[in-house]
Enzyme design. Structure first.
Site, PDB file in Angstrom:
ATOM      1  N   TYR A  76       0.839  -1.203   0.000  1.00 20.85           N
ATOM      2  CA  TYR A  76       0.000   0.000   0.000  1.00 20.85           C
ATOM      3  C   TYR A  76       0.875   1.255   0.000  1.00 20.85           C
ATOM      4  CZ  TYR A  76      -3.805   3.180   1.094  1.00 20.85           C
ATOM      5  OH  TYR A  76      -4.717   4.201   1.036  1.00 20.85           O
ATOM      6  N   PHE A 128      -9.416  20.708 -24.549  1.00 21.60           N
ATOM      7  CA  PHE A 128      -9.646  19.272 -24.625  1.00 21.60           C
ATOM      8  C   PHE A 128     -10.793  18.954 -23.659  1.00 21.60           C
ATOM      9  CE2 PHE A 128      -9.232  14.821 -23.516  1.00 21.60           C
ATOM     10  CZ  PHE A 128      -9.416  14.293 -24.779  1.00 21.60           C
ATOM     11  N   THR A 129     -11.605  17.977 -24.009  1.00 17.80           N
ATOM     12  CA  THR A 129     -12.857  17.708 -23.291  1.00 17.80           C
ATOM     13  C   THR A 129     -12.672  17.582 -21.778  1.00 17.80           C
ATOM     14  OG1 THR A 129     -12.503  15.382 -23.837  1.00 17.80           O
ATOM     15  CG2 THR A 129     -13.999  16.611 -25.266  1.00 17.80           C
ATOM     16  N   ASP A 219       0.202  19.587 -21.284  1.00 18.59           N
ATOM     17  CA  ASP A 219      -0.567  18.344 -21.347  1.00 18.59           C
ATOM     18  C   ASP A 219       0.301  17.383 -22.153  1.00 18.59           C
ATOM     19  OD1 ASP A 219      -2.062  16.193 -22.291  1.00 18.59           O
ATOM     20  OD2 ASP A 219      -3.930  17.318 -22.176  1.00 18.59           O
ATOM     21  N   LYS A 262      -1.378   6.738 -23.483  1.00 16.59           N
ATOM     22  CA  LYS A 262      -1.046   7.011 -24.888  1.00 16.59           C
ATOM     23  C   LYS A 262       0.412   6.635 -25.159  1.00 16.59           C
ATOM     24  CE  LYS A 262      -4.904   9.653 -24.448  1.00 16.59           C
ATOM     25  NZ  LYS A 262      -5.709   9.739 -23.229  1.00 16.59           N
ATOM     26  N   ARG A 386     -15.561  14.153 -33.223  1.00 15.97           N
ATOM     27  CA  ARG A 386     -14.908  15.288 -32.569  1.00 15.97           C
ATOM     28  C   ARG A 386     -15.460  16.543 -33.256  1.00 15.97           C
ATOM     29  NH1 ARG A 386     -11.993  13.317 -27.898  1.00 15.97           N
ATOM     30  NH2 ARG A 386     -14.204  13.360 -27.490  1.00 15.97           N
ATOM     31  N   PHE A 452     -20.634  13.489 -25.142  1.00 14.83           N
ATOM     32  CA  PHE A 452     -20.321  12.607 -26.274  1.00 14.83           C
ATOM     33  C   PHE A 452     -20.193  11.143 -25.865  1.00 14.83           C
ATOM     34  CE2 PHE A 452     -15.843  12.187 -25.147  1.00 14.83           C
ATOM     35  CZ  PHE A 452     -15.641  13.317 -24.373  1.00 14.83           C
TER      36      PHE A 452
HETATM   37  N1  F0G Z   1      -5.347  15.171 -22.494  1.00 14.02           N
HETATM   38  C1  F0G Z   1      -5.408  14.746 -23.778  1.00 14.02           C
HETATM   39  C2  F0G Z   1      -4.746  15.553 -24.847  1.00 14.02           C
HETATM   40  C3  F0G Z   1      -6.104  13.578 -24.070  1.00 14.02           C
HETATM   41  O1  F0G Z   1      -6.166  13.176 -25.343  1.00 14.02           O
HETATM   42  C4  F0G Z   1      -6.729  12.849 -23.021  1.00 14.02           C
HETATM   43  C5  F0G Z   1      -7.499  11.645 -23.307  1.00 14.02           C
HETATM   44  C6  F0G Z   1      -6.627  13.333 -21.721  1.00 14.02           C
HETATM   45  C7  F0G Z   1      -5.928  14.498 -21.489  1.00 14.02           C
HETATM   46  C8  F0G Z   1      -7.297  12.627 -20.555  1.00 14.02           C
HETATM   47  O2  F0G Z   1      -6.631  11.466 -20.269  1.00 14.02           O
HETATM   48  O3  F0G Z   1      -8.282   9.623 -20.780  1.00 14.02           O
HETATM   49  O4  F0G Z   1      -6.242   9.204 -19.404  1.00 14.02           O
HETATM   50  O5  F0G Z   1      -8.105  10.525 -18.485  1.00 14.02           O
HETATM   51  N2  F0G Z   1      -7.849  11.318 -24.460  1.00 14.02           N
HETATM   52  C9  F0G Z   1      -8.537  10.123 -24.857  1.00 14.02           C
HETATM   53  C10 F0G Z   1      -8.758  10.180 -26.327  1.00 14.02           C
HETATM   54  C11 F0G Z   1      -9.761   9.840 -24.084  1.00 14.02           C
HETATM   55  O6  F0G Z   1      -9.406   9.251 -26.840  1.00 14.02           O
HETATM   56  O7  F0G Z   1      -8.284  11.109 -27.013  1.00 14.02           O
HETATM   57  P1  F0G Z   1      -7.376  10.129 -19.699  1.00 14.02           P
END
Ligand code: F0G
Length: 466
Positions: A76, A128-129, A219, A262, A386, A452
């Protein structure tokens, strides 16, 4: 016809384990799509033939990563796996402090909570979303300061992800330094089509932030891809090893928020890394509330191990060169078939321009959502919207209306072969030939957050031309 560049770049790996995939008959796909409310996020993976929904967590791990998982220390507190990850992150990115999180949005949450006071502004190169959602949930206001060309799918610039320094400077002047929580640069810019930021631009942003005492964050979800594109496209950096460029990028920022799903070839994980002791103290304390103890942050010891190995693999030039070439190959094959795509082709995905593909639809017909649905129906290939659906609504409940309506064909790392890519390109090219027959969609269920992922749709009424 295959592009010569890809023919000259065979896979730097061979296949050790396979996973069967199958293609359903078209009638069956039509039914599954309707059952999923025409939202590709709601399809079952078993009903998908080639899954280009995302490159996030869909990577094939190496034998070395699988091997490392066996030595995961599941303690832990104070796990040895954490120590190995920390040393990999400090070697590769150059940050002394590490806060692990379950994935990227966990790091975004900690960063936003630590650094935003309600009412403060955050500037970034296109939203970014999940990033914008966390900024807003923590009372911040997001401002887009990307170069104008990023909103144009056909402007063919090498660094279309760059920050417009004039826009950033004007924003800092307008709101005042004290009201700027931080600047967050995405490199590359996912929603602009995977467009990179130049090292020169990042250094200038950093100088501007320093002069104004504003903090700067990267990021880093796909930072290796950005570093590779710098090594290919930026004259002063041509041919330099990706590992060096990556470190140079990190050297000019205060912190980095990373989705490890990624670049680092793992299936889960994320982290916040920084050289700012104050941020580390605050974020590692918040981590205990939201993620888990600060030496595991929501990940199992074995996940920390796989990530530690992946972080060292990801900066090897031959891996990243092959990845970016695979994406370019798919893009060029689509372009040969006349399919309108965003230029330049990004590092993680080919973005199909849905407005140009379906010119008979308006933005309210949700062209990118519809195109992603029809691609699945026609080919069994899963892609992602997108466009206006991903962009969501503003605080008054009005739709954000992005100029880009894109369908993203995202490349999982080390998972698919050239034959798969040819199948995708041929199928979408055939669909393009029938484009005039494809209808739009409209919402029938819309959740309040990140709509989405879970919205459902139905066919838009067919318009009768007057
Ligand atoms: N920043 C970027 C540029 C991303 O593309 C993503 C995730 C995140 C932050 C958030 O990271 O998913 O590990 O919590 N992108 C995925 C995509 C969901 O399909 O582009 P996460």
């Amino acid at each position: 016809m295959a592009t010569p560049s890809l023919r000259l770049l065979p896979e730097p790996y061979r296949i050790k384990m396979i996973e069967p995939i199958r293609i359903l008959p078209e009638a069956e796909r039509r039914k599954r799509l309707a059952d999923a409310g025409y939202n590709t996020f709601l399809l079952r993976s078993a009903d998908v033939y080639i899954d280009l929904l995302t490159d996030s967590g869909t990577n094939a791990m190496s034998a070395a990563q699988w091997g490392a998982m066996m030595i995961g220390d599941e303690a832990y507190a104070g796990s040895e796996s954490f120590e190995r990850l920390q040393s990999a992150i400090s070697d590769v990115y150059g940050f002394p402090y590490l806060v692990p999180t379950h994935q990227g949005r966990g790091a975004e949450n900690l960063l936003s909570k630590a650094w935003i006071k309600p009412g403060q502004s955050v500037a970034g190169n296109m939203y970014f979303t999940t990033t914008r959602a966390h900024i807003e949930l923590n009372g911040g206001i997001f401002h887009d300061v990307i170069v104008d060309e990023a909103h144009d799918p056909v402007a063919n610039l090498p660094f279309k992800g760059n920050v417009d320094l004039k826009k950033l400077e004007a924003l800092i002047k307008k709101v005042g330094r004290a009201a700027m929580a931080y600047v967050a640069v995405g490199a590359p810019v996912n929603l602009a089509g995977g467009q990179p930021v130049s090292l020169d631009n990042l250094r200038k942003v950093s100088a501007l932030c320093k002069a104004n005492e504003v903090r700067l964050v990267l990021d880093g979800a796909r930072l290796v891809e950005n570093a590779y594109m710098i090594s290919q496209r930026e004259p002063a950096q041509k041919g330099r090893p990706v590992a060096e460029i990556l470190k140079d990028m990190c050297a000019v920022v205060d912190a980095i928020a990373v989705s490890a799903k990624k670049d680092a070839y793992v299936n889960i994980g994320g982290f916040l890394a920084t050289r700012d002791k104050g941020l580390y103290d605050e974020a590692s304390n918040l981590c205990v509330l939201y993620e888990g103890l600060h030496t595991y942050g929501g990940m199992a010891g074995r996940d920390l191990e796989a990530l530690a190995v992946g972080v060292r693999e990801m900066v090897q030039d031959e891996w990243i060169a092959h990845r970016v070439a695979q994406v370019a190959y798919l893009g060029e094959r689509l372009a040969e078939g006349g399919v309108p795509i965003v230029r330049p082709i990004g590092g993680h995905a080919v973005f199909v321009d849905a407005r140009a593909f379906l010119p008979h639809l308006t933005q309210d017909d949700l062209p990118a959502q519809a195109l992603a649905a029809w691609i699945y129906q026609a080919t069994g290939v899963r892609a992602m919207e997108r466009g206006i659906v991903s962009a969501g609504r503003d605080e008054k409940g009005r739709n954000h209306r992005p100029s880009l309506e894109l369908v993203r064909l995202t490349m999982p790392r080390r998972a698919y072969t050239q034959t798969h890519l040819d199948y995708v390109a041929d199928g979408i090219t055939r669909l393009y030939e029938k484009r005039a027959t494809l209808p739009g969609l409209r919402f029938c269920y819309e959740p309040p957050r990140l709509r989405f992922f879970q919205s459902r749709f139905e066919l838009a009424p067919v318009k009768v031309n007057a």
